[in-house]
Design a protein around this motif. Structure first.
Motif, mmCIF file in Angstrom:
data_model
loop_
_atom_site.group_PDB
_atom_site.id
_atom_site.type_symbol
_atom_site.label_atom_id
_atom_site.label_comp_id
_atom_site.label_asym_id
_atom_site.label_seq_id
_atom_site.Cartn_x
_atom_site.Cartn_y
_atom_site.Cartn_z
ATOM 1 N N THR A 328 0.563 -1.033 0.204
ATOM 2 C CA THR A 328 -0.513 -0.210 0.013
ATOM 3 C C THR A 328 0.452 0.867 -0.420
ATOM 4 O O THR A 328 2.236 1.375 0.720
ATOM 5 N N PRO A 329 0.487 2.322 -0.606
ATOM 6 C CA PRO A 329 1.592 3.532 -0.927
ATOM 7 C C PRO A 329 1.248 4.414 -0.061
ATOM 8 O O PRO A 329 2.157 5.266 0.430
ATOM 9 N N ASP A 330 0.247 4.053 0.987
ATOM 10 C CA ASP A 330 0.427 5.349 2.352
ATOM 11 C C ASP A 330 0.745 4.886 3.428
ATOM 12 O O ASP A 330 0.447 5.139 5.205
ATOM 13 N N LEU A 331 1.836 3.624 3.564
ATOM 14 C CA LEU A 331 2.737 3.168 4.676
ATOM 15 C C LEU A 331 3.940 3.474 4.694
ATOM 16 O O LEU A 331 4.455 2.898 3.984
ATOM 17 N N SER A 332 3.789 4.463 5.557
ATOM 18 C CA SER A 332 5.260 5.361 5.374
ATOM 19 C C SER A 332 6.589 4.708 6.805
ATOM 20 O O SER A 332 5.663 4.680 7.500
ATOM 21 N N ASN A 449 4.754 4.448 -8.555
ATOM 22 C CA ASN A 449 3.261 4.889 -7.428
ATOM 23 C C ASN A 449 3.054 4.129 -6.267
ATOM 24 O O ASN A 449 2.803 3.852 -5.249
ATOM 25 N N ARG A 450 2.860 2.746 -7.351
ATOM 26 C CA ARG A 450 1.665 1.829 -6.549
ATOM 27 C C ARG A 450 2.725 0.828 -6.708
ATOM 28 O O ARG A 450 3.445 0.265 -6.933
ATOM 29 N N ASN A 451 1.957 -0.013 -5.591
ATOM 30 C CA ASN A 451 2.962 -1.446 -4.864
ATOM 31 C C ASN A 451 1.678 -2.104 -4.845
ATOM 32 O O ASN A 451 2.286 -2.736 -3.590
ATOM 33 N N PHE A 452 0.400 -2.189 -5.103
ATOM 34 C CA PHE A 452 -0.334 -3.228 -4.733
ATOM 35 C C PHE A 452 0.097 -4.442 -5.077
ATOM 36 O O PHE A 452 1.358 -4.936 -5.852
ATOM 37 N N PHE A 465 8.521 -1.873 -1.611
ATOM 38 C CA PHE A 465 8.640 -0.176 -1.761
ATOM 39 C C PHE A 465 8.858 0.809 -2.280
ATOM 40 O O PHE A 465 9.469 1.013 -3.383
ATOM 41 N N VAL A 466 8.326 2.139 -2.009
ATOM 42 C CA VAL A 466 7.850 2.792 -2.762
ATOM 43 C C VAL A 466 9.073 4.298 -2.256
ATOM 44 O O VAL A 466 8.523 4.099 -1.195
ATOM 45 N N ALA A 467 9.955 5.012 -3.029
ATOM 46 C CA ALA A 467 10.596 6.003 -3.133
ATOM 47 C C ALA A 467 10.980 6.528 -3.768
ATOM 48 O O ALA A 467 10.671 6.533 -4.597
ATOM 49 N N SER A 468 12.604 7.832 -3.153
ATOM 50 C CA SER A 468 12.606 8.531 -4.262
ATOM 51 C C SER A 468 13.765 7.787 -5.254
ATOM 52 O O SER A 468 14.395 7.202 -4.646
ATOM 53 N N PRO A 469 13.808 8.339 -6.497
ATOM 54 C CA PRO A 469 15.057 7.901 -7.531
ATOM 55 C C PRO A 469 16.614 8.074 -6.190
ATOM 56 O O PRO A 469 17.003 6.814 -6.240
ATOM 57 N N GLU A 470 16.558 8.738 -5.965
ATOM 58 C CA GLU A 470 17.636 8.630 -4.682
ATOM 59 C C GLU A 470 18.129 7.680 -3.822
ATOM 60 O O GLU A 470 19.379 7.405 -3.932
#
Ligand code: SF4
Length: 756
Positions: A328-332, A449-452, A465-470
């Protein structure tokens, strides 16, 4: 011609006149979102005000963009509307049907081999109906739109949820189903409920390892995947103006992940720089002439609580690099120690197998240059990448320029695979496994953006897991999910401990953008002689037949499935290998709801047939109902249909004979798509009634003959033991939408009006 400056100047004339009129009508200062909405009313100069979150309003968008997967069905529908040309500038982008496997040139060739029939169809329909066509390999739709078509103060719609990316250049850009796009292509207004407004004030400044991506990952944590529903998010403050235009695009892009209608930023110097760098000095000049109209009134940003329905403030100076996920993209989770703890507690694999940079979210020149600064350090400091590395540049313009400037070569020296300028792994077009269903548990990190579950590689055990390119670059080099580049050291080839320095990069290429062939094909001025053919035996494309109205009597309908928990458009109409059938309604209907979890056995694609009591696949069960002339309904949980804008998620159940979808709440686009296809999209008046629905239920709609705006419908649920419950269902159909239902679909109504 890439864009139409005369059209943009006309929009700016309207903006001045209409915003002034709206301000005098409302008697207050206006946000940017309101300025754009009021200056794009279908009826022209505003004559009345609208209530946010309540009034349905007709709009006149300036542009339409379609990607290859959704364009097939949109154009098949448009062909049925009987028009000679599209009424509004439209482009088609071939980006979704290209697999990532070996590397750009071989993958592109193999996409041409396997999907040529579809690409040729899209090209010929585009040529015939005056639509600009971007060939396979030209780039990802939203990056190409940002580079060529987006302009401050404009309104566009697109048949893809991440159309919202163009908010980075000050647009109100909204993802819609193909059926909505068809309306506008056919010269009809586009209807939207006047959105609520969320203001996000960005103070402080991004620095070091934090990036625009961390801003939206933080917003997702705060608002969750539902928090933006029905709202436009408007970003402002010193942190906003200090950010690049493509960075703003990243933030707006992932507004789709919080369910927002769209997101936007006021026109500023970063947008002007981007317009000039992408050969649109005339757009920048035109925007400068009306710049006060292309951002909110200063009083709005000075007292945001008075003007927005909700205000969030984020101090960018206090922001940490974040990883959101898995599933889920909202679990930080903050990079480093917090990740170690959470991963151990939740059994997330800490070893990272792949790092992927790209997607429409983060594939700009700035993104690649900052990530490459980390890759270059690895080379300079004797580090190898511990995980595998894959890169999808956002467009041919970005790829060509990044190649010229040596950026791609840095990644290649770290053994990265440079994939095609296309969506690739972001949409399941990643040939990672022979047998993804039985692939091992693992972690990957990406800048998408998505990680379902299964989204990238079809493997339900991949933790994405979604993160910045760097940060993706740093973690790919380290090979560990909990690597914190700000504090942790790595051991190099000589056994020395080294640290990675903060990323550096260029907002825009210092020597300008360059490209040899950007992949654009302009349509014929007169396309009447262009012939579009669809092979009747094709398994990829099928001409449509109009839906028959469901009618005002629904009695004896059976429950097809009661979906438990998250039921996204991916669960209703899966992507991955099914992308192949996007232009063939009957074939793609074989994926209908196969990802939804049956609330009675917690299994996917395993439901009870009320014909023979046997359990079987959802599409097979539903086809049997259809063959027997039995209507059926689908029941769902909260935010049903979140995710993408694909109307297949509505067309498939409609095609197979489902008449109603009754849920606790809907994602906006999917609810509209159900309406467009002439079916019932309903919500429980009492959410707890969801629990009353039983597996063997039969449904009678008691007052559908009095279907009217604002009037709930009464449904009788008859249980297997003969007992009954009355379920009250809300709906949001206005009078026009009830006409769609009565005619069988919105398209049927357009045709009828054309012929009148
Ligand atoms: Fe393509 Fe992924 Fe962007 Fe969708 S989200 S347009 S699949 S890159």
């Amino acid at each position: 011609m890439a864009f139409d400056i005369e059209m943009i100047k006309k929009v700016y004339e309207n903006v001045v006149e209409r915003v002034d009129a709206a301000k005098s009508l409302t008697g207050k200062h206006l946000t940017l979102a309101e300025k754009i909405l009021y200056s794009h009313l279908w009826d022209g100069t505003p004559a009345k005000t609208f209530t946010r979150g309540a009034d349905y309003v007709d709009f006149a968008p300036d542009r339409i963009a379609c990607q290859d997967a959704t364009a097939q069905m949109a154009l098949l529908q448009f062909m049925q509307a009987g028009k000679e040309k599209v009424a509004v500038p439209t482009t088609v982008h071939c980006d979704h049907l290209i697999q990532a496997k070996v590397g750009a040139s071989q993958d592109l060739q193999s996409a041409l081999n396997t999907s040529n029939e579809v690409f040729n169809f899209l090209e010929s329909v585009s040529n015939k109906y005056g639509i600009g066509f971007w060939k396979p390999g030209a780039g990802i739709i939203h990056q190409v739109v940002l580079e060529n078509y987006a302009f401050p103060g404009g309104m566009m719609i697109g048949t893809d949820s991440h159309t919202v990316n163009a908010g980075g250049l000050g647009m109100v850009a909204i993802g819609v189903g193909g059926a909505d796009a068809v309306d506008v292509m056919a010269g009809m207004p586009w209807e939207l409920k006047f959105p609520k407004l969320i203001g996000v004030k960005l103070t402080g400044k991004l620095s070091g390892w934090t990036a625009p991506k961390d801003v939206i990952l933080k917003v997702a944590e705060i608002l969750t995947v539902k928090g933006g529903t029905g709202a436009i998010v408007e970003y402002f403050g010193p942190g906003a103006t200090a950010m690049s235009c493509t960075g703003k695009g990243t933030i707006c892009n992932m507004g789709a992940e919080i369910g927002a209608t769209t997101s936007t930023f006021g026109y500023d110097a970063s947008m002007e720089r981007y317009l000039r760098a992408t050969d649109r000095a005339d757009v920048a000049d035109a925007a400068n002439a009306v710049k006060d109209y292309l951002t909110a009134d200063p009083e709005v940003y000075a007292n945001p609580e008075q003007y927005f329905d909700q205000v969030i403030e984020i101090n960018l100076s206090e922001l940490n690099p974040l990883l959101n996920g898995p599933f889920t993209p909202d679990l930080s989770t903050s990079a480093g120690k917090e990740m170690t703890e959470k991963a151990n507690a939740n059994d997330w694999p800490l070893q990272v197998e792949w790092g992927l940079i790209g997607s429409c979210t983060n594939s700009s020149y700035e993104d690649l240059s900052r990530a490459s600064s980390i890759a270059q350090q690895a080379l300079d400091k004797g580090l190898a990448a511990k995980a595998e590395f894959g890169i999808n540049p956002g467009s041919e313009k970005v790829r060509y320029t990044a190649d010229r400037d040596g950026i791609l070569n840095v990644f290649e020296k770290l053994d990265a695979k440079i994939f095609t300028n296309a969506c690739g792994p972001c949409i399941g077009q990643w040939a990672r496994y022979e047998d993804p269903k039985n692939a091992p548990k693992n972690s990957i990190i990406h800048s998408f953006n998505r990680n379902f579950a299964k989204r990238a590689d079809g493997n339900p055990n991949t933790h994405a897991f979604v993160a910045s390119p760097e940060l993706v670059a740093a973690i790919t080099i380290a090979g560990r999910l909990d690597f914190n580049p700000m504090t942790d050291t790595l051991v190099n080839n000589n056994g020395e401990e080294v640290m990675l320095d903060e990323p550096t990069g260029w907002e825009l290429p210092p020597n300008g953008f360059e490209v040899k062939d950007d992949g654009y094909l302009a349509p014929e001025a007169d396309g009447s002689g262009v012939v579009v053919t669809v092979d009747p035996s094709s398994e990829r494309l099928e001409l449509l037949t109009p839906f028959t109205p469901i009618g005002s009597e629904i009695k004896g309908a059976k429950l097809l499935i009661k979906a438990h928990g998250k039921c996204t458009t991916d669960h209703i109409s899966m992507a991955g290998p099914w992308l192949r059938y996007r232009g063939h309604l009957d074939n793609i209907s074989n994926n209908c709801l196969i990802g939804a979890v049956n609330a009675y056995n917690m299994k996917t694609n395993f439901v009870k047939s009320q014909i023979d009591g046997e359990y079987d696949a959802v599409p097979k069960t539903q086809r049997a109902y259809k063959a027997a002339g039995i209507k059926s309904i689908v029941v769902g949980d909260h935010n049903y249909g979140e995710g993408s804008s694909r109307e297949h998620a509505a067309m498939e159940p409609r095609h197979l004979g489902v008449v109603a979808v009754l849920v606790k709440s809907f994602a906006r686009i999917h609810e509209t798509n159900l309406k467009k296809q002439g079916m019932l999209g309903l919500t429980f008046v009492n959410e707890s009634d969801y629990d009353l629905i039983q597996e063997d239920d039969t449904f009678n709609f008691l007052d559908l003959d009095a279907f009217a705006p604002g009037k709930p419908l009464t449904i009788e649920a008859v249980h297997a033991d003969g007992s009954k419950d009355i379920i009250m269902a809300n709906h949001t159909y206005n009078a026009g939408q009830i006409e769609w239902y009565n005619e069988g679909s919105a398209l049927n109504l357009i045709k009828k009006q054309n012929n009148a």
